[in-house]
Design a protein around this motif. Structure first.
Motif, PDB file in Angstrom:
ATOM      1  N   ASN A  81     -33.140 -51.973 -56.058  1.00 14.46           N
ATOM      2  CA  ASN A  81     -32.779 -52.114 -57.081  1.00 14.46           C
ATOM      3  C   ASN A  81     -33.680 -51.313 -58.593  1.00 14.46           C
ATOM      4  OD1 ASN A  81     -30.857 -52.936 -59.414  1.00 14.46           O
ATOM      5  ND2 ASN A  81     -32.547 -54.644 -59.745  1.00 14.46           N
ATOM      6  N   ASN A  82     -34.846 -50.974 -57.979  1.00 15.58           N
ATOM      7  CA  ASN A  82     -35.570 -50.436 -59.061  1.00 15.58           C
ATOM      8  C   ASN A  82     -35.361 -48.687 -58.907  1.00 15.58           C
ATOM      9  OD1 ASN A  82     -37.991 -51.615 -60.992  1.00 15.58           O
ATOM     10  ND2 ASN A  82     -37.711 -53.561 -59.565  1.00 15.58           N
ATOM     11  N   VAL A  83     -35.891 -48.103 -57.660  1.00 12.75           N
ATOM     12  CA  VAL A  83     -34.891 -47.404 -57.397  1.00 12.75           C
ATOM     13  C   VAL A  83     -33.818 -46.159 -58.236  1.00 12.75           C
ATOM     14  CG1 VAL A  83     -34.922 -45.468 -55.631  1.00 12.75           C
ATOM     15  CG2 VAL A  83     -37.097 -46.926 -55.429  1.00 12.75           C
ATOM     16  N   GLN A  84     -32.942 -47.810 -57.635  1.00  9.50           N
ATOM     17  CA  GLN A  84     -31.609 -46.994 -58.316  1.00  9.50           C
ATOM     18  C   GLN A  84     -31.908 -46.473 -60.086  1.00  9.50           C
ATOM     19  OE1 GLN A  84     -28.714 -49.818 -58.479  1.00  9.50           O
ATOM     20  NE2 GLN A  84     -27.436 -47.777 -57.622  1.00  9.50           N
ATOM     21  N   MET A  85     -32.049 -47.744 -60.644  1.00  8.36           N
ATOM     22  CA  MET A  85     -32.429 -47.145 -62.017  1.00  8.36           C
ATOM     23  C   MET A  85     -33.365 -46.220 -62.565  1.00  8.36           C
ATOM     24  SD  MET A  85     -30.972 -49.506 -64.825  1.00  8.36           S
ATOM     25  CE  MET A  85     -30.705 -50.725 -63.647  1.00  8.36           C
ATOM     26  N   LEU A  86     -34.327 -46.335 -62.091  1.00  4.84           N
ATOM     27  CA  LEU A  86     -34.820 -45.459 -62.083  1.00  4.84           C
ATOM     28  C   LEU A  86     -34.478 -43.459 -62.138  1.00  4.84           C
ATOM     29  CD1 LEU A  86     -37.689 -44.051 -63.423  1.00  4.84           C
ATOM     30  CD2 LEU A  86     -39.186 -44.051 -61.100  1.00  4.84           C
ATOM     31  N   ALA A  87     -33.673 -43.705 -60.834  1.00  3.01           N
ATOM     32  CA  ALA A  87     -33.734 -42.297 -60.521  1.00  3.01           C
ATOM     33  C   ALA A  87     -32.073 -41.977 -61.449  1.00  3.01           C
ATOM     34  CB  ALA A  87     -32.783 -42.472 -59.182  1.00  3.01           C
ATOM     35  N   GLY A  88     -31.055 -43.564 -61.210  1.00  3.85           N
ATOM     36  CA  GLY A  88     -30.136 -43.812 -62.990  1.00  3.85           C
ATOM     37  C   GLY A  88     -30.316 -42.552 -64.271  1.00  3.85           C
ATOM     38  N   LEU A 103     -20.301 -44.639 -72.037  1.00  5.32           N
ATOM     39  CA  LEU A 103     -20.769 -43.159 -71.650  1.00  5.32           C
ATOM     40  C   LEU A 103     -21.844 -42.770 -71.092  1.00  5.32           C
ATOM     41  CD1 LEU A 103     -20.220 -42.221 -75.867  1.00  5.32           C
ATOM     42  CD2 LEU A 103     -18.497 -41.785 -73.630  1.00  5.32           C
ATOM     43  N   LEU A 104     -22.253 -43.594 -70.459  1.00  6.93           N
ATOM     44  CA  LEU A 104     -24.015 -43.309 -70.083  1.00  6.93           C
ATOM     45  C   LEU A 104     -23.320 -43.033 -68.589  1.00  6.93           C
ATOM     46  CD1 LEU A 104     -26.828 -43.472 -69.892  1.00  6.93           C
ATOM     47  CD2 LEU A 104     -27.087 -46.145 -69.413  1.00  6.93           C
ATOM     48  N   TYR A 105     -22.456 -43.967 -68.007  1.00  6.52           N
ATOM     49  CA  TYR A 105     -21.853 -43.824 -66.577  1.00  6.52           C
ATOM     50  C   TYR A 105     -21.458 -42.046 -66.163  1.00  6.52           C
ATOM     51  CZ  TYR A 105     -22.459 -47.927 -65.123  1.00  6.52           C
ATOM     52  OH  TYR A 105     -23.379 -49.657 -65.094  1.00  6.52           O
ATOM     53  N   LEU A 106     -20.658 -41.940 -67.913  1.00  2.78           N
ATOM     54  CA  LEU A 106     -20.053 -40.155 -67.620  1.00  2.78           C
ATOM     55  C   LEU A 106     -21.700 -39.565 -67.311  1.00  2.78           C
ATOM     56  CD1 LEU A 106     -17.391 -41.161 -69.488  1.00  2.78           C
ATOM     57  CD2 LEU A 106     -16.852 -40.474 -67.391  1.00  2.78           C
ATOM     58  N   ARG A 126     -24.521 -40.074 -66.615  1.00  4.94           N
ATOM     59  CA  ARG A 126     -24.908 -39.550 -65.503  1.00  4.94           C
ATOM     60  C   ARG A 126     -24.580 -38.829 -64.354  1.00  4.94           C
ATOM     61  NH1 ARG A 126     -25.832 -45.725 -63.785  1.00  4.94           N
ATOM     62  NH2 ARG A 126     -27.732 -45.505 -65.689  1.00  4.94           N
ATOM     63  N   LEU A 127     -22.986 -39.278 -64.348  1.00  6.66           N
ATOM     64  CA  LEU A 127     -21.914 -39.074 -63.242  1.00  6.66           C
ATOM     65  C   LEU A 127     -22.343 -37.494 -63.730  1.00  6.66           C
ATOM     66  CD1 LEU A 127     -19.973 -38.367 -60.936  1.00  6.66           C
ATOM     67  CD2 LEU A 127     -18.504 -38.413 -62.788  1.00  6.66           C
ATOM     68  N   LEU A 128     -22.613 -36.641 -64.881  1.00  9.90           N
ATOM     69  CA  LEU A 128     -22.545 -35.174 -65.011  1.00  9.90           C
ATOM     70  C   LEU A 128     -23.721 -34.514 -64.995  1.00  9.90           C
ATOM     71  CD1 LEU A 128     -21.128 -33.104 -66.527  1.00  9.90           C
ATOM     72  CD2 LEU A 128     -22.388 -33.568 -69.202  1.00  9.90           C
ATOM     73  N   GLY A 129     -24.574 -35.374 -64.627  1.00  7.72           N
ATOM     74  CA  GLY A 129     -26.228 -35.093 -63.986  1.00  7.72           C
ATOM     75  C   GLY A 129     -25.666 -34.859 -62.734  1.00  7.72           C
ATOM     76  N   ILE A 130     -25.395 -36.054 -61.906  1.00 10.47           N
ATOM     77  CA  ILE A 130     -24.688 -35.778 -60.413  1.00 10.47           C
ATOM     78  C   ILE A 130     -24.509 -34.287 -60.303  1.00 10.47           C
ATOM     79  CG2 ILE A 130     -23.896 -37.069 -58.486  1.00 10.47           C
ATOM     80  CD1 ILE A 130     -24.952 -39.040 -60.018  1.00 10.47           C
ATOM     81  N   ILE A 131     -23.408 -34.065 -61.171  1.00 12.91           N
ATOM     82  CA  ILE A 131     -22.617 -33.226 -60.309  1.00 12.91           C
ATOM     83  C   ILE A 131     -23.229 -31.991 -60.775  1.00 12.91           C
ATOM     84  CG2 ILE A 131     -20.219 -31.333 -60.775  1.00 12.91           C
ATOM     85  CD1 ILE A 131     -19.021 -34.490 -61.808  1.00 12.91           C
TER      86      ILE A 131
END
Length: 315
Positions: free
Chosen positions: A244-251, A290-293, A295-300
């Protein structure tokens, strides 16, 4: 001659640090900026003489801290010293600003962990216990307000939701420490750059935010944590807490990459700087939407080298 220079610089900068520490103790408003300014003397010294003499300087600073201030300020000196030395040593070795930032973050993480351990063993204060107690008091206050407004029927359901959120905040304490260290390292490094540029006429600076790029390995780390979260993990277990912590930080880092791409795109298309700045403000105001969008842009951007493709298309 070199030894004399080290001693002279050390005496001057440690005196500056002690004065700054005493001002922080007796002027309450200064304490708001103190965590970012106190590492600067260590940054300057380590940038000139690297880490070995710097840790000796830190040892002397710890002794003088107890002598001139109190033992309760020892964690402040450890935090400022380790964080500042890691940043200054990276500058001395001419590492890139982002590598310097990463090392500074590691130094501040170590300093914060020492501060928490010092608080627990010397003051007998357990941070997790204190947080849980604070969350319980918040939940009780919320339930009391709901009962006053004749919402007692919803109180039990709301209490369950609140308790789950509070428990999640407790498990996310490591990522909170990491995020705090990232912010402290960035601001301290920026102030350190300004000080060194003024004192030594250097040209240290962060590159434009639009050039910020994370390694592609971070995408894989993020996706692996997402996959792990699909399993029925014990929410009180260590594995769940770690994932959970790694996912939050990576996000968070992915979102940072997304904002960087927005700034890059605006620069590439010769758009006003107000547009990417507004995107940051709107995301902070409406994070759920908006944060998920972002984040998705960063992944792409990382995974598909989006900005490289745009650059090639423009050519």
């Amino acid at each position: 001659m070199n030894q004399s220079k080290i001693v002279t610089d050390g005496a001057l900068l440690i005196a500056v640090y002690i004065v700054m520490l005493l001002i922080t103790m007796f002027v309450p408003l200064v304490s708001l900026v103190a965590p970012f300014v106190l590492p600067v003397p260590f940054i300057i010294f380590a940038s000139r003489h690297d880490w070995k003499p710097s840790f000796l300087l830190l040892a002397v600073a710890l002794i003088l801290t107890v002598f001139f201030a109190t033992i309760f300020t020892l964690p402040v000196t450890v935090l400022s010293g380790i964080g500042g030395i890691m940043i200054g040593s990276a500058i001395h070795r001419k590492l890139s600003p982002y590598e310097t930032w990463a090392r500074g973050t590691l130094g501040f993480v170590m300093g914060l962990l020492f501060a928490f351990a010092f608080t627990q063993f010397v003051f007998q204060v357990n941070l997790v216990t204190e947080l849980n107690q604070m969350f319980d008091e918040t939940a009780d206050t919320t339930i009391g307000l709901m009962e006053q407004f004749n919402m007692a029927d919803l109180a039990e359901e709301e209490l369950e939701v609140i308790e789950q959120q509070m428990e999640m905040l407790t498990t996310l304490l490591p990522v909170m420490i990491a995020f705090l260290a990232i912010m402290m390292a960035f601001v301290s490094q920026w102030i350190g750059y300004k000080a060194l540029n003024r004192l030594e006429r250097k040209k240290l600076a962060f590159p434009p935010f639009r050039s910020f790029r994370l390694p592609i390995s971070l995408v894989w780390i993020y996706f692996f944590t997402v996959i792990f979260m699909f399993f029925d993990l014990d929410q009180s277990g260590t594995l769940y807490m770690a994932v959970n912590n790694v996912q939050m930080l990576a996000g968070m880092l992915m979102a940072l990459q997304g904002f960087s791409f927005i700034f890059y795109y605006a620069h590439l298309k010769n758009k006003s700087k107000a547009l990417p700045i507004m995107s940051v403000i709107l995301t902070l105001l409406f994070p759920v939407l908006l944060l998920y969008l972002v984040r998705l842009l960063g992944i792409i951007d990382i995974g598909f080298s989006l900005r490289d493709r745009l650059s090639e298309g423009k050519k």
